[in-house]
Scaffold this motif. Structure first.
Motif, PDB file in Angstrom:
ATOM      1  N   THR A  73       0.878  -1.179  -0.126  1.00 21.17           N
ATOM      2  CA  THR A  73       0.042  -0.038   0.086  1.00 21.17           C
ATOM      3  C   THR A  73       0.997   1.214  -0.093  1.00 21.17           C
ATOM      4  O   THR A  73       2.170   1.105   0.306  1.00 21.17           O
ATOM      5  CB  THR A  73      -0.904  -0.069   1.339  1.00 21.17           C
ATOM      6  N   LEU A  74       0.358   2.408  -0.608  1.00 25.63           N
ATOM      7  CA  LEU A  74       1.066   3.633  -0.340  1.00 25.63           C
ATOM      8  C   LEU A  74       0.331   4.457   0.620  1.00 25.63           C
ATOM      9  O   LEU A  74      -0.557   4.661   0.842  1.00 25.63           O
ATOM     10  CB  LEU A  74       1.193   4.396  -1.720  1.00 25.63           C
ATOM     11  N   VAL A  75       1.224   5.305   1.369  1.00 23.15           N
ATOM     12  CA  VAL A  75       0.934   6.425   2.245  1.00 23.15           C
ATOM     13  C   VAL A  75       1.561   7.682   1.729  1.00 23.15           C
ATOM     14  O   VAL A  75       2.754   7.743   1.312  1.00 23.15           O
ATOM     15  CB  VAL A  75       1.332   6.089   3.778  1.00 23.15           C
ATOM     16  N   ALA A  76       0.885   8.893   2.134  1.00 24.03           N
ATOM     17  CA  ALA A  76       1.259  10.251   1.773  1.00 24.03           C
ATOM     18  C   ALA A  76       2.365  10.553   2.917  1.00 24.03           C
ATOM     19  O   ALA A  76       1.987  10.877   3.998  1.00 24.03           O
ATOM     20  CB  ALA A  76       0.256  11.055   1.535  1.00 24.03           C
ATOM     21  N   THR A  77       3.515  10.551   2.562  1.00 20.77           N
ATOM     22  CA  THR A  77       4.517  11.214   3.524  1.00 20.77           C
ATOM     23  C   THR A  77       5.297  12.178   2.672  1.00 20.77           C
ATOM     24  O   THR A  77       5.143  12.413   1.327  1.00 20.77           O
ATOM     25  CB  THR A  77       5.520  10.057   3.679  1.00 20.77           C
ATOM     26  N   GLY A  78       6.285  12.806   3.523  1.00 22.43           N
ATOM     27  CA  GLY A  78       7.481  13.651   2.931  1.00 22.43           C
ATOM     28  C   GLY A  78       8.355  12.884   2.049  1.00 22.43           C
ATOM     29  O   GLY A  78       8.356  11.459   2.017  1.00 22.43           O
ATOM     30  N   ASN A  79       9.392  13.636   1.682  1.00 29.45           N
ATOM     31  CA  ASN A  79      10.570  12.847   0.656  1.00 29.45           C
ATOM     32  C   ASN A  79      11.826  12.792   1.352  1.00 29.45           C
ATOM     33  O   ASN A  79      12.683  12.406   0.697  1.00 29.45           O
ATOM     34  CB  ASN A  79      10.448  13.923  -0.558  1.00 29.45           C
ATOM     35  N   CYS A  80      11.599  12.763   2.611  1.00 29.41           N
ATOM     36  CA  CYS A  80      13.002  12.624   3.106  1.00 29.41           C
ATOM     37  C   CYS A  80      12.801  11.633   4.420  1.00 29.41           C
ATOM     38  O   CYS A  80      12.161  11.872   5.135  1.00 29.41           O
ATOM     39  CB  CYS A  80      13.573  14.060   3.761  1.00 29.41           C
ATOM     40  N   ASN A  81      13.599  10.850   4.398  1.00 33.69           N
ATOM     41  CA  ASN A  81      13.377   9.569   5.283  1.00 33.69           C
ATOM     42  C   ASN A  81      13.317   9.745   6.760  1.00 33.69           C
ATOM     43  O   ASN A  81      12.801   9.103   7.536  1.00 33.69           O
ATOM     44  CB  ASN A  81      14.393   8.213   4.765  1.00 33.69           C
TER      45      ASN A  81
END
Ligand code: FAD
Length: 463
Positions: A142-150
């Motif tokens: 599944t995909l979750v809306a997160t930012g781009n920096c781990n």
């Protein structure tokens, strides 16, 4: 009784508290916490992303369950101790100013990421990092809306709005939140959802209103073959700056697309400052190449673009995860890109990193451009995030204030607007919260009357 303590104590909270003792906190608060919670001195384990204006704390309480947060906040209220929640440590606003008399509430043990049976909902612990959310999401297909920096706190980013690669498809982080568990101004752990003022306020101005112990969000089931994006870097020499800026300003970003531009020094083979573009396309290489043809046609000197699995989408930003060092940062929201301005920004950047005896090495300027279609289809009034329809681009400048002024001079936004999570701390409140400022103040007066959550932009009363 507690309300009497609030009334007597809270108006002076944070100003006159001296002599915080680790032994006292251990003996008084320790027994109230769950077994895995730890009360300790502040130290390297809690180092922040930037040392510039970094908060210090006399004592760190590493909470281990959601109720520990409530117990710790109540302890701070009763003992007049200022506190700050910390998750990913990447907050860089200068308005965070905890000192040795304060308690750092370390949320990192609240890092569970759990899904419902059909993987359409995820509950993210208030201290989980973006890397932990992505790893768990991928394992659950599944995909979750997160930012781009781990290394950024997943919830920390969302509480200010939450930009991320998937926002063209699913909107801002705040658009994906279904309910929040939060310890707010009364020190009580509660669940808030649609229709609650606090829920509205937390989604855009979160750190002003409470500590979110977990967030229930939408997630989007995707089979393994649908977990790929075309990702990488295109390197350009400095003479291409206007062509690159023009291409970014003219490209139509569909829901599957976003693109960043970075200025980097000393990374190119000839050790000269260089321009990096990082296009992102949710789909195949062929689709990505077609979508970003206008930037590829400019002629990069290096092209590392490749179809990349979900768990590696953020690999390119790993170097931004290094903690410590002074990283003063300024930001400008932009409604338009003016290539001539970006040429000036580039020239300023080159002269900046070439001077100062190398002290400005590793400075950067970043331009972020996302597809705003999905975000723009959601009502402005749905959350307290104020810039849904105005901010088309964000520029981040490390660390030159003058460059911010230059970018704002042709931003197409007057008065200026700045993403709260990128704000330096010297902005006018209306630049951060826009038209939502009056309602946020009203909710603040109701939900956190004595402004115990005072570590973000100031919404409280004046004494
Ligand atoms: C290298 C880098 C990359 C970034 N990338 C993105 C990005 O892709 N998208 C984006 O939208 N933003 C991004 N940001 C901005 C980032 O979202 C904010 O700095 C955010 O506040 C960081 O949260 P944190 O938990 O890492 O930091 P912290 O310093 O731990 O927290 C920052 C603030 O949020 C509060 N906070 C943290 N967690 C909670 C919680 N659970 N409940 C209540 N308050 C909390 C803290 O008290 C503090 O006031 C980036 C920043 C950096 C430095």
């Amino acid at each position: 009784m507690l309300s009497l303590v609030f009334a007597l104590v809270l108006p002076i909270l944070g100003s006159f508290v001296l002599g915080l003792s680790l032994d006292d906190v251990r003996s008084e608060l320790g027994p109230q916490l769950s077994g895995s919670a730890v009360v300790s001195e502040n130290g390297r384990d809690f180092a922040r992303w930037s040392d510039y204006h970094a908060p210090t704390a006399g004592v760190v309480v590493t909470v281990a369950c959601e109720q520990d947060v409530a117990v710790t906040v109540q302890y701070c209220i009763e003992h007049e101790i200022q506190f700050l929640a910390q998750a990913g440590t990447h907050g860089f606003t200068t308005t965070i100013d905890l000192d040795d008399d304060g308690i750092l509430i370390n949320l990192r043990q609240l890092n569970s990421v759990t899904f419902n049976d059909d993987k359409t909902e995820v509950t993210v612990g208030g201290g989980a990092l973006i890397s932990e959310v992505i790893e768990a999401a991928s394992s659950n297909n599944t995909l979750v809306a997160t930012g781009n920096c781990n290394c950024v706190g997943a919830v920390g980013a969302i509480l200010g709005g939450g930009y991320g690669s998937l926002m063209g498809l699913y909107g801002f982080g705040v658009d994906n939140v279904l309910s929040l568990n939060v310890v707010s101004g009364d020190g009580v752990l509660k669940t808030v959802t649609f229709g609650d003022d606090l829920f509205w306020a937390l989604r855009g101005a979160g750190p002003n209103f409470g500590i979110v112990t977990s967030a229930r969000m939408k997630s989007y089931p995707r089979e393994p073959s649908k977990q790929y994006a075309w990702v990488g870097a295109l390197t350009f020499t400095g003479d291409k700056i206007e062509a690159v800026a023009k291409a970014i300003s003219e490209i139509t970003l569909t829901a599957e697309m976003n693109i960043y531009m970075f200025f980097l020094d000393a990374r190119a083979p000839d050790k000269k400052p260089t321009i990096i573009l990082t296009p992102w396309y949710y789909g195949t290489e062929a689709e990505g190449r077609a979508a970003f043809a206008s930037v590829i046609d400019i002629g990069p000197t290096l092209n590392t673009m490749a179809e990349t699995h979900y768990t590696h989408w953020n690999d390119g930003s790993e170097s931004a995860c290094i903690k410590g060092g002074r990283k003063p940062s300024y930001a400008a929201g932009l409604a338009e890109i003016v290539p001539e301005t970006w040429k000036q920004v580039w020239d300023e950047y080159v002269s900046w990193v070439s001077s100062n005896d190398g002290r400005a090495r590793n400075s950067t300027v970043i331009l972020e451009a996302y597809s705003m279609a999905k975000a723009g289809s959601i009502a402005d009034s749905s959350s307290s995030f104020p810039w849904r329809s105005r901010l088309k681009f964000n520029a981040l400048i490390f660390p030159c204030k003058r460059t911010r002024s230059l970018l704002q001079s042709t931003s197409g936004l007057y008065p200026p607007a700045t993403y709260v999570n990128f704000a330096h701390g010297d902005e006018d409140l209306s630049e951060i919260y826009g038209h939502n400022l009056p309602r946020l103040r009203e909710i603040k007066a109701k939900e956190d009357e004595y402004n115990i959550f005072d570590q973000s932009f100031y919404l409280g009363p004046s004494y």
